[in-house]
Design a protein around this motif. Structure first.
Motif, PDB file in Angstrom:
ATOM      1  N   THR A 111       0.803  -1.229   0.000  1.00  0.00           N
ATOM      2  CA  THR A 111       0.000   0.000   0.000  1.00  0.00           C
ATOM      3  C   THR A 111       0.837   1.281   0.000  1.00  0.00           C
ATOM      4  N   LYS A 112       2.158   1.170   0.017  1.00  0.00           N
ATOM      5  CA  LYS A 112       2.989   2.360   0.197  1.00  0.00           C
ATOM      6  C   LYS A 112       2.707   3.425  -0.862  1.00  0.00           C
ATOM      7  N   GLN A 113       2.717   3.053  -2.137  1.00  0.00           N
ATOM      8  CA  GLN A 113       2.486   4.018  -3.201  1.00  0.00           C
ATOM      9  C   GLN A 113       1.094   4.621  -3.105  1.00  0.00           C
ATOM     10  N   THR A 114       0.089   3.773  -2.861  1.00  0.00           N
ATOM     11  CA  THR A 114      -1.292   4.251  -2.798  1.00  0.00           C
ATOM     12  C   THR A 114      -1.479   5.235  -1.655  1.00  0.00           C
ATOM     13  N   LEU A 115      -0.936   4.930  -0.483  1.00  0.00           N
ATOM     14  CA  LEU A 115      -1.072   5.828   0.657  1.00  0.00           C
ATOM     15  C   LEU A 115      -0.344   7.146   0.418  1.00  0.00           C
ATOM     16  N   ARG A 116       0.790   7.075  -0.257  1.00  0.00           N
ATOM     17  CA  ARG A 116       1.496   8.313  -0.596  1.00  0.00           C
ATOM     18  C   ARG A 116       0.659   9.182  -1.540  1.00  0.00           C
ATOM     19  N   GLU A 117       0.040   8.532  -2.539  1.00  0.00           N
ATOM     20  CA  GLU A 117      -0.793   9.283  -3.478  1.00  0.00           C
ATOM     21  C   GLU A 117      -2.002   9.898  -2.778  1.00  0.00           C
ATOM     22  N   ILE A 118      -2.651   9.132  -1.914  1.00  0.00           N
ATOM     23  CA  ILE A 118      -3.806   9.654  -1.179  1.00  0.00           C
ATOM     24  C   ILE A 118      -3.402  10.874  -0.362  1.00  0.00           C
TER      25      ILE A 118
ATOM     26  N   GLU B 134      -6.180  20.021 -13.238  1.00  0.00           N
ATOM     27  CA  GLU B 134      -6.243  20.124 -14.697  1.00  0.00           C
ATOM     28  C   GLU B 134      -5.373  19.087 -15.390  1.00  0.00           C
ATOM     29  N   HIS B 135      -4.286  18.705 -14.727  1.00  0.00           N
ATOM     30  CA  HIS B 135      -3.337  17.784 -15.354  1.00  0.00           C
ATOM     31  C   HIS B 135      -3.087  16.537 -14.514  1.00  0.00           C
ATOM     32  N   ILE B 136      -3.953  16.292 -13.553  1.00  0.00           N
ATOM     33  CA  ILE B 136      -3.975  15.041 -12.797  1.00  0.00           C
ATOM     34  C   ILE B 136      -5.440  14.650 -12.619  1.00  0.00           C
ATOM     35  N   PRO B 137      -5.723  13.373 -12.411  1.00  0.00           N
ATOM     36  CA  PRO B 137      -7.125  12.954 -12.260  1.00  0.00           C
ATOM     37  C   PRO B 137      -7.749  13.558 -11.005  1.00  0.00           C
ATOM     38  N   ARG B 138      -9.026  13.888 -11.080  1.00  0.00           N
ATOM     39  CA  ARG B 138      -9.744  14.357  -9.899  1.00  0.00           C
ATOM     40  C   ARG B 138      -9.744  13.262  -8.838  1.00  0.00           C
ATOM     41  N   PHE B 139      -9.640  13.694  -7.593  1.00  0.00           N
ATOM     42  CA  PHE B 139      -9.492  12.790  -6.455  1.00  0.00           C
ATOM     43  C   PHE B 139     -10.812  12.723  -5.690  1.00  0.00           C
ATOM     44  N   TYR B 140     -11.321  11.490  -5.489  1.00  0.00           N
ATOM     45  CA  TYR B 140     -12.607  11.324  -4.801  1.00  0.00           C
ATOM     46  C   TYR B 140     -12.488  10.660  -3.432  1.00  0.00           C
ATOM     47  N   GLY B 141     -11.295  10.222  -3.071  1.00  0.00           N
ATOM     48  CA  GLY B 141     -11.114   9.695  -1.728  1.00  0.00           C
ATOM     49  C   GLY B 141     -10.505   8.318  -1.654  1.00  0.00           C
ATOM     50  N   LYS B 142     -10.335   7.868  -0.432  1.00  0.00           N
ATOM     51  CA  LYS B 142      -9.725   6.585  -0.114  1.00  0.00           C
ATOM     52  C   LYS B 142     -10.810   5.518  -0.013  1.00  0.00           C
ATOM     53  N   VAL B 143     -10.521   4.303  -0.459  1.00  0.00           N
ATOM     54  CA  VAL B 143     -11.457   3.186  -0.312  1.00  0.00           C
ATOM     55  C   VAL B 143     -10.739   2.032   0.391  1.00  0.00           C
ATOM     56  N   ARG B 144     -11.535   1.222   1.093  1.00  0.00           N
ATOM     57  CA  ARG B 144     -10.968   0.083   1.820  1.00  0.00           C
ATOM     58  C   ARG B 144     -11.806  -1.169   1.587  1.00  0.00           C
ATOM     59  N   THR B 145     -11.130  -2.299   1.612  1.00  0.00           N
ATOM     60  CA  THR B 145     -11.812  -3.589   1.658  1.00  0.00           C
ATOM     61  C   THR B 145     -11.227  -4.346   2.845  1.00  0.00           C
ATOM     62  N   SER B 146     -11.627  -5.572   3.009  1.00  0.00           N
ATOM     63  CA  SER B 146     -11.127  -6.342   4.158  1.00  0.00           C
ATOM     64  C   SER B 146      -9.634  -6.602   4.090  1.00  0.00           C
ATOM     65  N   ASP B 147      -9.075  -6.654   2.876  1.00  0.00           N
ATOM     66  CA  ASP B 147      -7.651  -6.981   2.741  1.00  0.00           C
ATOM     67  C   ASP B 147      -6.907  -6.075   1.770  1.00  0.00           C
ATOM     68  N   SER B 148      -7.435  -4.885   1.508  1.00  0.00           N
ATOM     69  CA  SER B 148      -6.772  -3.986   0.559  1.00  0.00           C
ATOM     70  C   SER B 148      -7.150  -2.535   0.829  1.00  0.00           C
ATOM     71  N   VAL B 149      -6.411  -1.656   0.194  1.00  0.00           N
ATOM     72  CA  VAL B 149      -6.703  -0.227   0.283  1.00  0.00           C
ATOM     73  C   VAL B 149      -6.578   0.346  -1.121  1.00  0.00           C
ATOM     74  N   GLY B 150      -7.334   1.380  -1.396  1.00  0.00           N
ATOM     75  CA  GLY B 150      -7.301   1.930  -2.742  1.00  0.00           C
ATOM     76  C   GLY B 150      -7.648   3.396  -2.777  1.00  0.00           C
ATOM     77  N   ILE B 151      -7.630   3.920  -3.978  1.00  0.00           N
ATOM     78  CA  ILE B 151      -7.930   5.317  -4.215  1.00  0.00           C
ATOM     79  C   ILE B 151      -8.991   5.408  -5.302  1.00  0.00           C
ATOM     80  N   GLU B 152     -10.014   6.213  -5.056  1.00  0.00           N
ATOM     81  CA  GLU B 152     -11.028   6.446  -6.081  1.00  0.00           C
ATOM     82  C   GLU B 152     -10.729   7.772  -6.746  1.00  0.00           C
TER      83      GLU B 152
END
Length: 202
Positions: free
Chosen positions: A37-44, A58-76
């Motif tokens: 998760t290191k890269q994802t947490l840094r991006e969040i 304008e030159h990066i994707p719009r950020f909608y927040g952090k998401v979690r599952t039972s065994d993973s983490v992500g970025i929307e």
């Protein structure tokens, strides 16, 4: 809890899998296993920092927040798509994920398209410097060529938007940030020259 793994896979890397939102074609989630998760947490963290500063996405994707599952983490975030055509009301009729620089130049491009690309290159560089955005890696695989219905293009960084400085002086002091951005930009231009020499032909 949302089962993101049931969504359409649109990309897969060594650390993360990217899924397209089934109800909103302009959104996606990037999911990393809990042990990677290191890269994802840094991006969040960095996206949250940029949002707090009021930096226009304008030159990066719009950020909608952090998401979690039972065994993973992500970025929307925004899934950057080309808007090829519009209807009478101006709504996009046809969308598809924007191509990376590598994919874009896998087909021959006209002189006008190459000129538009160079203009977009200049706009991306100006934006990075203006807002002191420290993208870790800028290259032909994590920058996409986003096409609008009017034929215009802009370049958008879709990955590696964070920094790894232990003492983040470049993040908070623009003088040092500018020097870092320009060093990374020079490496990016060297890669472009080596990979697409036709772009640099007189």
């Amino acid at each position: 809890m949302t089962d993101y793994t049931s969504w359409q896979i649109i990309g897969r890397g060594t650390e993360r899998t990217c899924y397209r939102h089934p109800e909103d074609a302009t959104r996606c989630v990037k999911i990393a296993r809990s042990d990677r998760t290191k890269q994802t947490l840094r991006e969040i963290g960095y996206f949250s920092y940029l949002s707090g500063k009021g930096v226009p996405f304008e030159h990066i994707p719009r950020f909608y927040g952090k998401v979690r599952t039972s065994d993973s983490v992500g970025i929307e975030q925004e899934l950057v798509v080309d808007r090829i055509a519009t209807d009478a009301s101006g709504q996009a009729m046809e969308t598809s994920p924007s191509k990376t620089i590598d994919q874009y130049f896998s087909s021959p491009r006209t002189p006008d398209e190459i000129a538009a690309f160079w203009q977009a290159i200049g706009e991306l560089k100006e934006w990075l410097l203006k807002y002191n955005v420290l993208a870790l890696g800028i290259d032909h695989n994590n920058v996409v060529v986003n096409r609008a219905a009017d034929g215009g293009i802009r370049l958008i960084l879709i990955d590696g938007v964070y920094d790894t400085e232990w003492f983040p002086v470049s993040k908070y002091i623009p003088f040092f940030g500018r020097k870092k951005i320009l060093r990374r930009w020079a490496r990016f231009m060297e890669k472009l020259h080596d990979r697409y020499p036709q772009l640099f032909a007189a």
